[in-house]
Design an enzyme around this catalytic site. Structure first.
Site, PDB file in Angstrom:
ATOM      1  N   HIS A 112      15.781  -9.551 -32.764  1.00 12.95           N
ATOM      2  CA  HIS A 112      16.826  -8.831 -32.150  1.00 12.95           C
ATOM      3  C   HIS A 112      17.639  -7.920 -32.401  1.00 12.95           C
ATOM      4  O   HIS A 112      17.665  -7.715 -33.598  1.00 12.95           O
ATOM      5  CB  HIS A 112      17.730 -10.389 -31.219  1.00 12.95           C
ATOM      6  CG  HIS A 112      18.638  -9.496 -30.227  1.00 12.95           C
ATOM      7  ND1 HIS A 112      19.666  -9.129 -30.760  1.00 12.95           N
ATOM      8  CD2 HIS A 112      18.408  -9.219 -28.666  1.00 12.95           C
ATOM      9  CE1 HIS A 112      20.556  -9.078 -29.381  1.00 12.95           C
ATOM     10  NE2 HIS A 112      19.651  -9.261 -28.286  1.00 12.95           N
ATOM     11  N   ASP A 125      14.300 -13.121 -24.500  1.00 12.00           N
ATOM     12  CA  ASP A 125      13.711 -12.100 -23.689  1.00 12.00           C
ATOM     13  C   ASP A 125      12.271 -12.634 -23.746  1.00 12.00           C
ATOM     14  O   ASP A 125      11.382 -12.363 -22.900  1.00 12.00           O
ATOM     15  CB  ASP A 125      13.492 -10.398 -23.761  1.00 12.00           C
ATOM     16  CG  ASP A 125      14.879 -10.030 -23.991  1.00 12.00           C
ATOM     17  OD1 ASP A 125      15.547  -9.748 -22.840  1.00 12.00           O
ATOM     18  OD2 ASP A 125      15.153  -9.253 -24.486  1.00 12.00           O
TER      19      ASP A 125
END
Length: 433
Positions: free
Chosen positions: A311, A368
């Site tokens: 991330h 995600d």
């Protein structure tokens, strides 16, 4: 609230010897900031920070992120505790009002949101104006922006009561608008919201119920949906939130500001990450191909990247992913789906969590990765993934917008630039060019 630090930061121009002392300010958590507001007036220079990755654009008490430690807090509460012990509307109350509600406040808040979930009947005409194959996010941008044409009694941003009414309307109506976008795309009749269902249950009902038969809502699926909403409710000053704030700084009405946020979220680098996970899984194709693609991901000369791992903000494990992982496995176990893509995702997760290359670089599965898998398992088309993100993030956008509007001395956003175009030059008449 920020407070001035006794320390100062001295900036010296090596060419002229000019020095300026800049004050240092402290927040309640996180790094201190250098106050550069008087820099241009005193030196004639701007700062240069493409993407604003090193610039604090505002003062906020909503969300705190420590990417190095993998921490996400809303009003001081960890995302793990909120996702485990609260529901989405309780988190919405926390973001909008600053505190978790007591039982009476929770009952009233839930009721106030629930009784705003219906939309004006004439909005149906907007949907009929779109092509059937229109992307749901295009529909969302248009319909949400049009809300200001229907709710004139909540567009005065200087009226505290109208600001709150607009906030309730946006949080309440977004699932209805999103579900209508989905139903329109598949040619099914719209479902009206039901006041006897929770926020997450109502959204599932409006998405998947059909008139021909009763729709049974699984508690496990409803809880997974509620967690997805909580985990995406706010995430500090990301691109879409900054867009909402910048739009709101001009005095635009709240419906227009949230429509702007939806447009920003639509970008694949922002709201489309979980869709990219599924596209990557389709590219891998089969569990037998995982090792080959792992090698490709490790090769710095190969453009292939494992989507859903690592991330930009979190340099440790994404705290939201820990929560979503649990729901992901619960949903897959309950639905017992025979889906090769989902089997492939679980196999990839196991390998990546154990592979030394990914562990050393802390390239763990992020939120995600798991949310994409859950949403596919629930039967949502990939075109609806970002729409669901918008449903969840609306409360964060609204809370950030309200905070900005209510800040004393709030100014219109006006970033500066480093100009690299032509210098002043004379105009040449057309017949002499």
């Amino acid at each position: 609230m920020t407070k001035s630090n006794a320390a100062t930061f001295t900036l010296t121009n090596d060419a002229t010897g000019q020095a300026i002392k800049l004050p240092v300010m402290d927040g309640s958590m996180g790094p201190s900031v250098i106050d550069v507001r008087k820099l241009y007036a005193e030196t004639g220079h701007f700062t240069f920070d493409p993407g604003f990755t090193s610039t604090g654009s505002c003062e906020s008490g909503l969300t705190f992120i420590d990417g190095d430690e993998g921490i996400l807090l809303h009003r001081g509460y960890s995302i793990e505790e909120l996702a485990e012990h609260s529901d989405f509307l309780e988190v919405a109350h926390l973001l909008l009002y600053g505190e978790l509600p007591n039982k009476e406040q929770k009952t009233k808040f839930d009721r106030d949101v629930t009784y705003h979930t219906m939309v004006h009947e004439q909005l149906i005409n907007f949907y009929r104006g779109f092509r059937r194959d229109a992307h749901p996010m295009a529909v969302m941008c248009g319909v949400v922006g049009a809300l200001s044409a229907f709710y004139h009694d909540s567009t005065d941003i200087h009226d505290e009561r109208q600001r709150m009414i607009a906030s309730f309307r946006l949080v309440a109506k977004m699932p209805t608008i999103a579900a209508m976008a989905y139903k329109y795309s598949v040619g099914q009749p719209f479902n009206y919201p039901r006041n006897d269902l929770s926020y997450a249950e109502n959204f599932l009902h409006m998405m998947f119920a059909v008139p021909a038969e009763p729709y049974k809502i699984s508690p496990t699926v409803a809880r997974a949906m509620d967690r997805i909403l909580i985990l995406h409710a706010d995430h500090e000053q990301n691109a879409s939130t900054s867009t909402v704030r910048l739009s709101g700084s001009s005095g635009a009405n709240p419906f227009a500001c949230i429509a702007a946020g939806i447009a920003s979220l639509w970008g694949p680098a922002h709201g489309g990450a979980n869709e990219a996970v599924l596209n990557m899984l389709r590219e891998i194709g089969h569990k037998d191909n995982i090792n080959e693609f792992i090698k490709k991901a490790k090769d710095k000369d190969d453009p292939f990247r494992l989507m859903g791992f690592g991330h930009r903000v979190y340099k440790n494990y994404d705290p939201r992913a820990k929560v979503m992982q649990k729901s992901c496995h619960e949903v897959l176990a309950e639905l017992d789906l025979d889906d090769p893509l989902l089997d492939l995702a679980m196999a990839l997760e196991k390998i990546a969590l154990e592979d030394e290359y990914f562990v050393e670089r802390k390239l763990f599965p992020n939120v995600d990765f798991y949310s994409g898998i859950v949403l596919k398992a629930l039967g949502l088309p990939t075109s609806m993934f970002t729409v669901l993100f918008a449903v969840a993030r609306t409360v964060g956008w609204v809370a950030q917008w309200k905070e900005m509007i209510e800040e004393p001395g709030q100014k219109i956003g006006r970033p500066r630039q480093l100009y690299t175009g032509p210098q002043t030059r004379p105009f040449v008449p057309l017949d002499k060019r």
